[in-house]
Scaffold this active site. Structure first.
Site, PDB file in Angstrom:
ATOM      1  N   GLU A 176     -11.431  -0.110  -3.822  1.00  0.00           N
ATOM      2  CA  GLU A 176     -10.371  -1.039  -4.228  1.00  0.00           C
ATOM      3  C   GLU A 176     -10.799  -2.498  -4.127  1.00  0.00           C
ATOM      4  OE1 GLU A 176      -7.015   0.169  -1.632  1.00  0.00           O
ATOM      5  OE2 GLU A 176      -5.760  -0.305  -3.348  1.00  0.00           O
ATOM      6  N   GLU A 195      -9.728   7.877   2.566  1.00  0.00           N
ATOM      7  CA  GLU A 195      -9.074   6.565   2.659  1.00  0.00           C
ATOM      8  C   GLU A 195     -10.140   5.462   2.758  1.00  0.00           C
ATOM      9  OE1 GLU A 195      -6.518   5.095   2.093  1.00  0.00           O
ATOM     10  OE2 GLU A 195      -6.275   3.381   3.412  1.00  0.00           O
ATOM     11  N   LYS A 242       0.386  -4.213  -6.227  1.00  0.00           N
ATOM     12  CA  LYS A 242       0.857  -3.626  -4.971  1.00  0.00           C
ATOM     13  C   LYS A 242       1.858  -2.501  -5.211  1.00  0.00           C
ATOM     14  CE  LYS A 242       1.131  -3.577  -0.494  1.00  0.00           C
ATOM     15  NZ  LYS A 242      -0.013  -2.919   0.155  1.00  0.00           N
ATOM     16  N   CYS A 262       4.453  -5.515 -12.553  1.00  0.00           N
ATOM     17  CA  CYS A 262       5.058  -6.698 -13.152  1.00  0.00           C
ATOM     18  C   CYS A 262       6.264  -7.098 -12.310  1.00  0.00           C
ATOM     19  CB  CYS A 262       5.541  -6.512 -14.569  1.00  0.00           C
ATOM     20  SG  CYS A 262       4.263  -6.060 -15.726  1.00  0.00           S
ATOM     21  N   TRP A 289       1.284  -7.129 -14.810  1.00  0.00           N
ATOM     22  CA  TRP A 289       0.222  -6.135 -14.634  1.00  0.00           C
ATOM     23  C   TRP A 289       0.155  -5.434 -15.988  1.00  0.00           C
ATOM     24  CZ3 TRP A 289      -0.372  -0.758 -14.796  1.00  0.00           C
ATOM     25  CH2 TRP A 289      -1.578  -0.278 -14.250  1.00  0.00           C
ATOM     26  N   HIS A 331     -21.990  22.332  -1.144  1.00  0.00           N
ATOM     27  CA  HIS A 331     -21.584  23.041  -2.366  1.00  0.00           C
ATOM     28  C   HIS A 331     -21.791  22.196  -3.625  1.00  0.00           C
ATOM     29  CE1 HIS A 331     -20.116  26.295   0.053  1.00  0.00           C
ATOM     30  NE2 HIS A 331     -19.452  25.420   0.810  1.00  0.00           N
ATOM     31  N   ASN A 340       9.352  -5.306 -17.272  1.00  0.00           N
ATOM     32  CA  ASN A 340       8.509  -4.530 -16.369  1.00  0.00           C
ATOM     33  C   ASN A 340       8.636  -3.073 -16.788  1.00  0.00           C
ATOM     34  OD1 ASN A 340       7.289  -3.234 -14.175  1.00  0.00           O
ATOM     35  ND2 ASN A 340       9.120  -3.397 -12.899  1.00  0.00           N
ATOM     36  N   GLY A 341       7.503  -2.378 -16.939  1.00  0.00           N
ATOM     37  CA  GLY A 341       7.568  -0.957 -17.285  1.00  0.00           C
ATOM     38  C   GLY A 341       6.865  -0.663 -18.589  1.00  0.00           C
ATOM     39  N   LYS A 369     -10.472   2.496   0.081  1.00  0.00           N
ATOM     40  CA  LYS A 369     -10.387   1.086   0.491  1.00  0.00           C
ATOM     41  C   LYS A 369     -11.604   0.325  -0.017  1.00  0.00           C
ATOM     42  CE  LYS A 369      -7.241   0.772   1.534  1.00  0.00           C
ATOM     43  NZ  LYS A 369      -5.918   1.284   1.775  1.00  0.00           N
ATOM     44  N   ARG A 411       3.061  -7.757  -7.405  1.00  0.00           N
ATOM     45  CA  ARG A 411       3.343  -6.696  -8.386  1.00  0.00           C
ATOM     46  C   ARG A 411       2.403  -6.748  -9.587  1.00  0.00           C
ATOM     47  NH1 ARG A 411       8.625  -4.673  -7.311  1.00  0.00           N
ATOM     48  NH2 ARG A 411       8.636  -3.682  -9.335  1.00  0.00           N
TER      49      ARG A 411
HETATM   50  C1  AGP Z   1      -3.478   1.361  -1.184  1.00  0.00           C
HETATM   51  O1  AGP Z   1      -4.519   0.597  -0.692  1.00  0.00           O
HETATM   52  C2  AGP Z   1      -3.295   1.328  -2.619  1.00  0.00           C
HETATM   53  N1  AGP Z   1      -3.182   0.013  -3.117  1.00  0.00           N
HETATM   54  C3  AGP Z   1      -2.447   2.381  -3.304  1.00  0.00           C
HETATM   55  O2  AGP Z   1      -3.224   3.525  -3.309  1.00  0.00           O
HETATM   56  C4  AGP Z   1      -1.053   2.715  -2.726  1.00  0.00           C
HETATM   57  O3  AGP Z   1      -1.186   3.317  -1.485  1.00  0.00           O
HETATM   58  C5  AGP Z   1      -0.328   3.650  -3.714  1.00  0.00           C
HETATM   59  O4  AGP Z   1      -0.167   2.989  -4.932  1.00  0.00           O
HETATM   60  C6  AGP Z   1       1.005   4.130  -3.192  1.00  0.00           C
HETATM   61  O5  AGP Z   1       1.873   3.074  -2.969  1.00  0.00           O
HETATM   62  P1  AGP Z   1       3.208   3.271  -2.141  1.00  0.00           P
HETATM   63  O6  AGP Z   1       2.807   3.636  -0.752  1.00  0.00           O
HETATM   64  O7  AGP Z   1       3.897   1.945  -2.220  1.00  0.00           O
HETATM   65  O8  AGP Z   1       3.985   4.375  -2.794  1.00  0.00           O
END
Ligand code: AGP
Length: 608
Positions: free
Chosen positions: A487, A480, A603, A2, A75, A503, A99-100, A484, A27
């Site tokens: 996401e 990763e 983000k 947020c 958010w 395994h 926010n929070g 990606k 955000r």
């Molecule tokens: C990355 O593609 C993500 N959106 C997410 O995993 C991000 O890396 C994670 O929330 C950590 O964020 P930060 O690096 O700002 O702490």
């Protein structure tokens, strides 16, 4: 999560609120809203979905502008992303954005319902509005009302509040979520989630501390600390570049940020390495002889960067390196002391779990370092040592250049600390820095696989599940790659250590299961190749990302291979990041998903 903005200038604020919300949309983008006060009235407009929906609505209904206003981009935490749950919330004379998360919200809500409060939304925010309104009915002293209510709230939050009839009073509260105050370049005062939100109006920024309250008017402001004493906080001069908000010639921020990687690696490496003399400079406080263990904590993509760092640091220092996700680390009562070097890795520097882990480590006596991209962030301010990355502003929710800069810092750190321990000698260090210096060129060469990856992406866009496999540093790169893809395409993907497949997960393999195998030509290549053959024997649909020199032998097995430039084992994590990022991007483009703002995400994750 947020984004919040508040403006008090005595002049029209609505356009300023919207322009700031545009900068805050990273955000969260579940809903947006703004409100102003004027002539004893409240005007508010809200819309579910992205900010553009709010803008459209305002265009249709018109603005009732005022000299004070607040805005929010959401958010969702409590309550669905509907208009009713969108901020600002109004309860009687109280208008607020938040926010929070308020952790004792249920208990407060029940208390309010018992006293016949009419609660319109499912949010925890509205509860705060009711509490303030109820307090103002008992005693109309606004400062006392705010202090009393904030003291009742548990959890992490930042608030911006206006009171109907008080057109020169903007109130802010910070507890656990970031909040900054801007002193207007021209006039007035501003409250915002971060310096970026305040950048259109102010270069003089105050970062509120935990428990701070601010009461701002057009011409003045006062700040109270958590004990309600009036305090003076440092004013910082900040330059925030708005150029980052431009996509340039690219269709998405992700593409723009992706192609910036050779440059940002260069900028980041240049901070730590003098490429003429191959000399590494790291903070003098990072004296490895004082420590017996390194702990790296982070979330999401930053966690995978930390995992890559673990391979390098263990190898170069021969010290124990632990890596953990922050949300687990903070609640597992880890044994910590002044012999631990604690490193947090975070693009935003605001991630709630990582910040809490950093604070825990500090409290237990560790020396703390933050690998962080936002130099003005809370982590950058609170860690003992800042290890900056120079990715520039990253807008796309899916991190690309942020990740590559994080591993750039961890790579230089492993050389610097390796020299200190004596595990690396000067020749080793020179060889490694020279390999890093080649990266911008190598990464540019990697971009040449784009057309092959587009072909693969068109196939992947049709499937429901994908497995990514790798060994050594290619294992975190596999994870990763899977993150990606999940996401931004919503395709289910998992990253596994290639040797772990037998395994259990090998049971998933059939001709419908696509596997992306990351197999650089390194010390474990032969092992990975055996895993490839095990999967091929079971009919898996395999694509191998490998080196030019190995691609032919993979093709001879009748499997698809995409050839990346030959590189050393040390820098292969950088090189093989590129095809997995490209694959996620082009699959998403093919599927038509929202690449830069994927569903349900934000983000900066400032809630637990
Ligand atoms: C990355 O593609 C993500 N959106 C997410 O995993 C991000 O890396 C994670 O929330 C950590 O964020 P930060 O690096 O700002 O702490």
């Amino acid at each position: 999560m947020c984004g919040i903005i508040g403006i008090v200038t005595g002049k029209s604020v609505a356009a300023g609120l919207i322009s700031s919300l545009k900068l805050l949309e990273y955000r969260g983008y579940d809903s947006a809203g703004i409100a102003t006060l004027q002539n004893g009235n409240i005007w508010r407009e809200r819309a579910a979905g992205k900010l553009e929906n709010l803008e459209q609505k305002i265009k249709e209904v018109g603005v009732v502008d005022g000299g004070i206003g607040i805005g929010h981009t959401r958010w969702a935490t409590h309550g669905a992303p509907t208009e009713v749950n969108a901020h600002p919330h109004i309860v009687d004379n109280v208008v607020l954005v938040h926010n929070g998360i308020i952790e004792n919200y249920q208990e407060l809500r029940e208390e309010l319902l018992a006293s016949n409060a009419k609660i319109m939304s499912d949010t925890d925010t509205e509860i705060i509005g009711h509490l303030i309104s109820r307090q103002l009915k008992i005693n109309d002293d606004i400062e006392i009302a705010i202090k009393t209510v904030v003291a009742k709230l548990r959890g992490a939050f930042a608030l911006a509040i206006m009171i109907k009839g008080q057109e020169d009073l903007l109130i802010g509260a910070r507890q656990g979520c970031p909040l900054a105050v801007g002193i207007g370049d021209v006039e007035g005062h501003y409250i915002g989630s971060d310096a970026l939100a305040l950048s259109p109006f102010s270069r003089q920024i105050i970062y509120l501390e935990e428990g701070d309250l601010v009461f701002a008017s057009t011409n003045s402001y006062k700040i109270f600390d958590k004990s309600h004493n009036e305090v003076t906080r440092q004013v910082n001069h900040i330059e925030v570049q708005n150029a980052a908000m431009d996509k340039g010639n690219h269709k998405h921020f992700m593409a723009k940020e992706f192609f910036e990687q050779p440059d940002v690696i260069n900028h980041t490496l240049a901070h730590y390495i003098d490429l003429e003399s191959n000399k590494i400079t790291i903070d003098a406080k990072l004296d490895i002889t004082k420590f017996d263990r390194i702990i790296i904590v982070s979330c999401g993509t930053a966690y995978y960067a930390a995992m890559v760092g673990k391979y390098w640091l263990e190898n170069s220092t021969n010290m124990a390196v632990e890596v953990d996700v922050a949300s687990e680390f903070r609640y597992r009562n880890p044994p910590l002391n002044d012999k631990c070097l604690f490193i947090v890795v975070s693009q935003s520097g605001e991630t709630a779990d990582s910040l809490a882990a950093l604070r825990l480590a500090k409290q237990k006596g560790c020396t703390t370092a933050a690998v962080v991209n936002v130099a003005t962030s809370t982590m950058a301010r609170e860690a003992d040592i800042i290890l900056p990355t120079f990715a520039g502003t990253e807008i796309c929710v899916a991190s690309t250049k942020g990740f590559i800069c994080q591993i750039s810092v961890l790579a230089t750190l492993s050389i610097g600390l390796g020299l200190q321990t004596g595990q690396l000698n000067q020749d080793d260090a020179i060889k490694m820095t020279q390999e890093l210096a080649q990266l911008p060129r190598l990464i540019n060469q990697c971009f040449e696989v784009e057309s092959d990856v587009i072909e693969l992406a068109n196939d992947i866009a049709k499937v429901e599940h994908v497995l990514f496999l790798g060994r050594h540093t290619s294992y975190p790169i596999a994870m990763e790659g899977a993150l990606k893809l999940k996401e931004i395409t919503y395709i289910h993907a998992e990253g596994y250590a290639a040797g772990e497949l037998k395994h259990g997960p090998i049971a998933l393999i059939d001709e419908k299961m696509p596997l992306i195998i990351i197999a650089p030509d390194n010390a474990v290549y032969e092992k990975t190749r055996s895993n490839i053959e095990e999967i091929a024997a079971r009919g898996g649909d395999i694509t191998v990302f490998t080196s030019e020199s190995r691609a032919k032998e993979i093709q001879k097995l009748g499997l698809k291979a995409i050839a990346l430039p030959d590189c050393s084992e040390f820098v292969s994590a950088f090189v093989y990041t590129i095809p997995v990022q490209l694959l996620a991007y082009h699959t998403a483009v093919h599927m038509g998903t929202d690449v830069d703002q994927p569903r349900n995400l934000a983000k900066s994750v400032t809630v637990e």
